[in-house]
Design an enzyme around this catalytic site. Structure first.
Site, PDB file in Angstrom:
ATOM      1  N   GLY A  13       0.819  -1.209   0.000  1.00 38.20           N
ATOM      2  CA  GLY A  13       0.000   0.000   0.000  1.00 38.20           C
ATOM      3  C   GLY A  13       0.847   1.252   0.000  1.00 38.20           C
ATOM      4  CG  ASP A  14       0.606   3.732   2.425  1.00 34.37           C
ATOM      5  OD1 ASP A  14      -0.560   4.146   2.332  1.00 34.37           O
ATOM      6  OD2 ASP A  14       1.039   3.110   3.410  1.00 34.37           O
ATOM      7  CD  GLU A  15       1.335   0.137  -3.326  1.00 32.56           C
ATOM      8  OE1 GLU A  15       0.296   0.845  -3.232  1.00 32.56           O
ATOM      9  OE2 GLU A  15       1.371  -1.039  -2.978  1.00 32.56           O
ATOM     10  CE  LYS A  17      -3.357   1.523  -3.961  1.00 31.90           C
ATOM     11  NZ  LYS A  17      -2.280   1.495  -2.979  1.00 31.90           N
ATOM     12  N   GLY A  41      -5.981   5.602   2.406  1.00 35.61           N
ATOM     13  CA  GLY A  41      -5.785   7.046   2.442  1.00 35.61           C
ATOM     14  C   GLY A  41      -5.011   7.439   1.203  1.00 35.61           C
ATOM     15  CG  HIS A  42      -5.950   6.529  -2.458  1.00 36.61           C
ATOM     16  ND1 HIS A  42      -6.839   5.914  -3.287  1.00 36.61           N
ATOM     17  CD2 HIS A  42      -5.174   5.534  -1.963  1.00 36.61           C
ATOM     18  CE1 HIS A  42      -6.631   4.607  -3.290  1.00 36.61           C
ATOM     19  NE2 HIS A  42      -5.633   4.362  -2.478  1.00 36.61           N
ATOM     20  CB  THR A  43      -1.857  11.780   0.046  1.00 36.82           C
ATOM     21  OG1 THR A  43      -2.020  11.004   1.222  1.00 36.82           O
ATOM     22  CG2 THR A  43      -1.577  13.217   0.409  1.00 36.82           C
ATOM     23  CB  THR A 130      -6.385   1.634   9.743  1.00 36.46           C
ATOM     24  OG1 THR A 130      -7.521   0.859   9.350  1.00 36.46           O
ATOM     25  CG2 THR A 130      -5.291   1.481   8.697  1.00 36.46           C
ATOM     26  CD  GLN A 224      -6.609  -1.312   1.843  1.00 36.51           C
ATOM     27  OE1 GLN A 224      -7.388  -1.927   1.167  1.00 36.51           O
ATOM     28  NE2 GLN A 224      -6.950  -0.189   2.440  1.00 36.51           N
ATOM     29  N   GLY A 410       7.715  14.114  -8.377  1.00 38.90           N
ATOM     30  CA  GLY A 410       7.432  15.064  -7.300  1.00 38.90           C
ATOM     31  C   GLY A 410       5.977  14.930  -6.895  1.00 38.90           C
TER      32      GLY A 410
HETATM   33  P1  IMP Z   1      -6.770  -2.922   8.346  1.00 37.84           P
HETATM   34  O1  IMP Z   1      -6.923  -2.861   6.860  1.00 37.84           O
HETATM   35  O2  IMP Z   1      -7.120  -1.633   9.029  1.00 37.84           O
HETATM   36  O3  IMP Z   1      -7.443  -4.118   8.946  1.00 37.84           O
HETATM   37  O4  IMP Z   1      -5.192  -3.133   8.666  1.00 37.84           O
HETATM   38  C1  IMP Z   1      -4.497  -4.319   8.293  1.00 37.84           C
HETATM   39  C2  IMP Z   1      -3.104  -3.967   7.775  1.00 37.84           C
HETATM   40  O5  IMP Z   1      -3.205  -3.284   6.537  1.00 37.84           O
HETATM   41  C3  IMP Z   1      -2.298  -3.065   8.701  1.00 37.84           C
HETATM   42  O6  IMP Z   1      -0.946  -3.404   8.579  1.00 37.84           O
HETATM   43  C4  IMP Z   1      -2.518  -1.681   8.097  1.00 37.84           C
HETATM   44  O7  IMP Z   1      -1.494  -0.777   8.422  1.00 37.84           O
HETATM   45  C5  IMP Z   1      -2.521  -2.030   6.631  1.00 37.84           C
HETATM   46  N1  IMP Z   1      -3.261  -1.076   5.804  1.00 37.84           N
HETATM   47  C6  IMP Z   1      -4.602  -0.936   5.696  1.00 37.84           C
HETATM   48  N2  IMP Z   1      -4.908   0.025   4.822  1.00 37.84           N
HETATM   49  C7  IMP Z   1      -3.749   0.506   4.350  1.00 37.84           C
HETATM   50  C8  IMP Z   1      -3.422   1.501   3.372  1.00 37.84           C
HETATM   51  O8  IMP Z   1      -4.267   2.140   2.753  1.00 37.84           O
HETATM   52  N3  IMP Z   1      -2.096   1.711   3.163  1.00 37.84           N
HETATM   53  C9  IMP Z   1      -1.125   0.982   3.796  1.00 37.84           C
HETATM   54  N4  IMP Z   1      -1.385   0.044   4.701  1.00 37.84           N
HETATM   55  C10 IMP Z   1      -2.688  -0.200   4.975  1.00 37.84           C
END
Ligand code: IMP
Length: 424
Positions: A13-15, A17, A41-43, A130, A224, A410
């Site tokens: 996640g957080d790549e 996207k 969380g898409h910034t 989260t 994710q 950037g």
């Molecule tokens: P959950 O999705 O809140 O159940 O969390 C399970 C795992 O996925 C944890 O390690 C979170 O930090 C991770 N995770 C959930 N959503 C994201 C995301 O959007 N970006 C990065 N990690 C995420």
């Protein structure tokens, strides 16, 4: 020109996207979120302002694009309403003509968030979620105890279903030592959320089928990343949904168009939030520099992200699993004037592994083989990519048997180089 593109994360996640989807949305008629919930969380930087989208597809910032939240998403109705209101106050038009929410998507209810949080507090049982109630909401969907968005509209039916469900949930909350949830409090609130969201409700599956049949351009946006996929990731340190590309068709209830394309998104390095294996994590100065320079803090929870070196063996797995042939390479600016390191393989005893299943990452004693490459002072020299960055891209392409089509240089919308049209 193809008319269906799936954008998928190749890491944890957080790549980036959100930025990719925002950039590609101007060429899309429809952008669809197909899994996850407000854990994402898409910034995006929009007109100089930082916007974090949790539930709304990133296409919402392109005025001519229609956005869809499919039935595979778990929707926190309160969070969705808040997000709609925030965007409206920024001048973004979030109206039913622009947003369709599947009426049969499962709701994230207060007891889901309570249970997620209480479980995370138990020593030894932590995943590092989260705490947005995602796991418990999906559990309810599959055990047929879910409340769907359309169930919020009839107060009496909602009350009947909730009184049954709450009995069980409160027993569980009691077991964890949490505070009981009162039926009358949530019935009123959630009924009013349902009424407020009703204008957006519709049959997302049918809408998407018609759109694809009439050659509308549809972009599916995952949340994710592949390594957090519940079936294919670093289980049990994963999220509770299927994040891989092909899941979009099953979850949205549409057949895959024969010529759909998959765009895999990766950063030039690796990050992870939450617990779980991360073989190329750098606990020292290198990781800390990436964190500071890349502002690597969770956009949903604010937690510092764990940072490390680009992991090609795991990327190879993700590329193969998702059928990726085109890649968006993000955050190349963060590595400017830093040593550029890549893990090309793992050593396991006398063996060298160039591709690996994530489940083995936690079980085997692996040592990453890390190579240092020529770095760059800035991703661009004038309009051209820095030659060292070009060599880095060539290495990634050769190792992953895919082509890099987009390079992000950037944070802004303008900071991106398009090498070829990723829709084709
Ligand atoms: P959950 O999705 O809140 O159940 O969390 C399970 C795992 O996925 C944890 O390690 C979170 O930090 C991770 N995770 C959930 N959503 C994201 C995301 O959007 N970006 C990065 N990690 C995420």
């Amino acid at each position: 020109m193809g008319n269906c593109l799936v954008v998928v994360g190749l890491q944890w996640g957080d790549e980036g996207k959100g930025k990719v989807v925002d950039l590609l949305s101007k060429d899309a008629d429809i952008v669809v979120r197909y899994q996850g919930g407000a854990n994402a969380g898409h910034t995006i930087v929009y007109q100089g302002q930082k916007v974090i989208l949790h539930l709304l597809p990133s296409g919402i910032l392109s005025p001519n694009t229609k956005c869809v939240i499919g039935q595979g998403v778990v929707v926190d109705p309160e969070a969705l309403l808040e997000e709609i209101n925030t965007l409206c106050s920024m001048g973004v038009d979030v109206v039913p003509e622009r947003l369709l929410v599947s009426h049969v998507a499962t709701c994230v209810m207060p007891y889901h968030k309570t249970l997620d949080t209480l479980r995370e507090k138990r020593a030894g049982a932590r995943i590092g979620t989260t705490c947005r109630g995602i796991g418990p909401a999906y559990e309810d969907l599959f055990s047929r105890k879910g409340i769907r968005l359309c169930d919020l509209l009839d107060k009496d039916t909602l009350k009947g279903r909730l009184s049954d469900i709450l009995e069980e949930k409160n027993a569980l909350i009691g077991f964890f030592g949490g505070e009981q949830i009162r039926l009358d409090e949530i019935v009123e609130r959630f009924h009013s959320f349902g009424l407020a969201l009703k204008p957006f409700f519709g049959d997302a599956s049918l809408f998407l089928k018609d759109a694809l049949d009439s050659s509308k351009r549809v972009l599916f946006e995952s949340a994710q990343g592949t390594l957090l996929d519940v079936l294919h990731g670093t289980y049990p340190y994963v999220t509770s949904s299927l994040c891989i590309a092909q899941a979009c068709f099953a979850l949205c209830g549409v057949p895959p168009p024969p010529d759909y394309k998959v765009l895999g998104v990766t950063k030039a390095y690796t990050t992870r939030v939450g617990l779980g294996p991360f073989p190329t994590e750098d606990h020292g100065e290198y990781g800390e520099s990436i964190r500071q320079r890349g502002y690597e803090y969770g956009s949903t929870t604010g937690r510092p992200r764990r940072c490390g070196v680009l992991d090609l063996p795991l990327l190879r797995y993700a590329v193969s699993l998702n059928g990726v042939k085109r890649i968006a390479l993000m955050k190349t600016d963060v590595l400017s004037s830093m040593p550029v390191r890549v893990c090309t393989a793992y050593r396991h005893g006398n063996e060298t592994l160039t591709s690996i299943h994530p489940s083995l990452v936690s079980n085997l004693k692996l040592s990453p083989i890390i190579e240092e490459m020529e770095g760059w002072s800035a991703p661009l020299i004038g309009q051209e990519l820095h030659p060292s960055l070009v060599s880095f891209i060539r290495t990634i392409e050769a190792q992953l048997q895919s082509r890099v089509g987009i390079v992000s240089t950037g944070p802004g919308r303008e900071d991106a180089v398009f090498i070829f049209d990723v829709w084709t």
